[in-house]
Design a protein around this motif. Structure first.
Motif, PDB file in Angstrom:
ATOM      1  N   ASP A   1       0.808  -1.222   0.000  1.00 42.61           N
ATOM      2  CA  ASP A   1       0.000   0.000   0.000  1.00 42.61           C
ATOM      3  C   ASP A   1       0.840   1.271   0.000  1.00 42.61           C
ATOM      4  OD1 ASP A   1      -2.462  -1.379   0.030  1.00 42.61           O
ATOM      5  OD2 ASP A   1      -2.247  -1.735   2.173  1.00 42.61           O
TER       6      ASP A   1
ATOM      7  N   GLY B   1       0.590   4.344  -4.255  1.00 42.69           N
ATOM      8  CA  GLY B   1      -0.058   4.269  -2.955  1.00 42.69           C
ATOM      9  C   GLY B   1      -1.195   3.260  -2.889  1.00 42.69           C
ATOM     10  N   GLN B   2      -1.345   2.453  -3.916  1.00 43.82           N
ATOM     11  CA  GLN B   2      -2.349   1.387  -3.917  1.00 43.82           C
ATOM     12  C   GLN B   2      -1.664   0.084  -4.310  1.00 43.82           C
ATOM     13  OE1 GLN B   2      -4.976   3.689  -6.725  1.00 43.82           O
ATOM     14  NE2 GLN B   2      -6.572   2.555  -5.640  1.00 43.82           N
TER      15      GLN B   2
ATOM     16  N   LYS C   1      -8.627   2.229  -1.933  1.00 46.46           N
ATOM     17  CA  LYS C   1      -7.302   2.625  -1.481  1.00 46.46           C
ATOM     18  C   LYS C   1      -7.299   2.786   0.031  1.00 46.46           C
ATOM     19  CE  LYS C   1      -8.191   7.553  -2.161  1.00 46.46           C
ATOM     20  NZ  LYS C   1      -7.735   8.770  -2.794  1.00 46.46           N
TER      21      LYS C   1
ATOM     22  N   ILE D   1      -6.145   5.095   3.205  1.00 41.56           N
ATOM     23  CA  ILE D   1      -5.770   6.465   3.535  1.00 41.56           C
ATOM     24  C   ILE D   1      -5.573   6.592   5.034  1.00 41.56           C
ATOM     25  CG2 ILE D   1      -6.916   7.500   1.524  1.00 41.56           C
ATOM     26  CD1 ILE D   1      -9.205   8.343   3.438  1.00 41.56           C
TER      27      ILE D   1
ATOM     28  N   GLU E   1      -4.603  11.370   3.599  1.00 47.07           N
ATOM     29  CA  GLU E   1      -3.522  11.148   2.638  1.00 47.07           C
ATOM     30  C   GLU E   1      -3.344   9.653   2.364  1.00 47.07           C
ATOM     31  OE1 GLU E   1      -0.012  12.744   4.383  1.00 47.07           O
ATOM     32  OE2 GLU E   1      -0.698  14.815   4.254  1.00 47.07           O
ATOM     33  N   SER E   2      -2.845   9.349   1.176  1.00 47.35           N
ATOM     34  CA  SER E   2      -2.551   7.951   0.848  1.00 47.35           C
ATOM     35  C   SER E   2      -1.291   7.522   1.602  1.00 47.35           C
ATOM     36  CB  SER E   2      -2.347   7.778  -0.654  1.00 47.35           C
ATOM     37  OG  SER E   2      -1.064   8.222  -1.035  1.00 47.35           O
TER      38      SER E   2
ATOM     39  N   THR F   1      -5.646   3.902   9.910  1.00 48.26           N
ATOM     40  CA  THR F   1      -5.986   4.015   8.490  1.00 48.26           C
ATOM     41  C   THR F   1      -7.399   3.517   8.248  1.00 48.26           C
ATOM     42  OG1 THR F   1      -5.079   1.809   8.037  1.00 48.26           O
ATOM     43  CG2 THR F   1      -3.590   3.681   7.726  1.00 48.26           C
TER      44      THR F   1
ATOM     45  N   ALA G   1     -11.730   4.562  -4.149  1.00 48.04           N
ATOM     46  CA  ALA G   1     -10.802   5.538  -4.746  1.00 48.04           C
ATOM     47  C   ALA G   1     -11.542   6.599  -5.544  1.00 48.04           C
ATOM     48  CB  ALA G   1      -9.795   4.823  -5.650  1.00 48.04           C
TER      49      ALA G   1
END
Length: 142
Positions: free
Chosen positions: A63, A74-75, A85, A87, A93-94, A137, A142
């Protein structure tokens, strides 16, 4: 008079990913992580250990991986394909480049038997695994 600073983060409402999306993404990532093992096993059984190291490395950091062209960023591959995704809960944020947070999310999945309970936590009221709670998280669309 309240003046908004251009440096104040704006957090928007995110739609959480469904448990099905998360499970399919994890399944895809499991396959991707094991491709190195399979390919190196075809070449030589002596390289299987290297394949496992690559697989574990991918599964722990998936991730936070950097962008490859327009892909990832970021994914994980599974999350990208499923349109979800991860965050950070506080900033939105990612995890791009944040390997510590990415690894913290995955550690709970390495603990035998505990990992089964952890996976089932996506069905809880807040849809968060222990790894998500520890790393602060959330998994969103997404």
């Amino acid at each position: 008079m309240l003046v908004e600073s251009p440096y104040t983060p704006v957090i928007t409402a995110h739609v959480k990913a469904t448990p099905l999306q998360r499970f399919i993404a994890a399944f895809i990532d499991g396959i991707i992580g094991n491709v190195a093992v399979w390919l190196l096993m075809i070449v030589s059984y002596q390289l299987v250990t290297v394949g496992y190291v690559i697989a574990i490395g991918y599964l722990l950091t998936k991730d936070a991986l950097p962008a490859v062209g327009e892909f990832l960023g970021g994914q994980s591959i599974g999350k990208k394909l499923m349109g979800i995704k991860v965050i950070k809960e506080d900033t939105g944020e990612s995890l791009l480049g944040d390997y510590g947070t990415a690894i913290t999310r995955q550690v709970s999945l390495l603990i035998p038997f505990f990992n089964i309970v952890d996976v089932l936590m996506v069905f809880s009221a807040d849809s968060k695994r222990f790894g998500d709670k520890w790393a602060k998280t959330i998994v969103v669309k997404a």
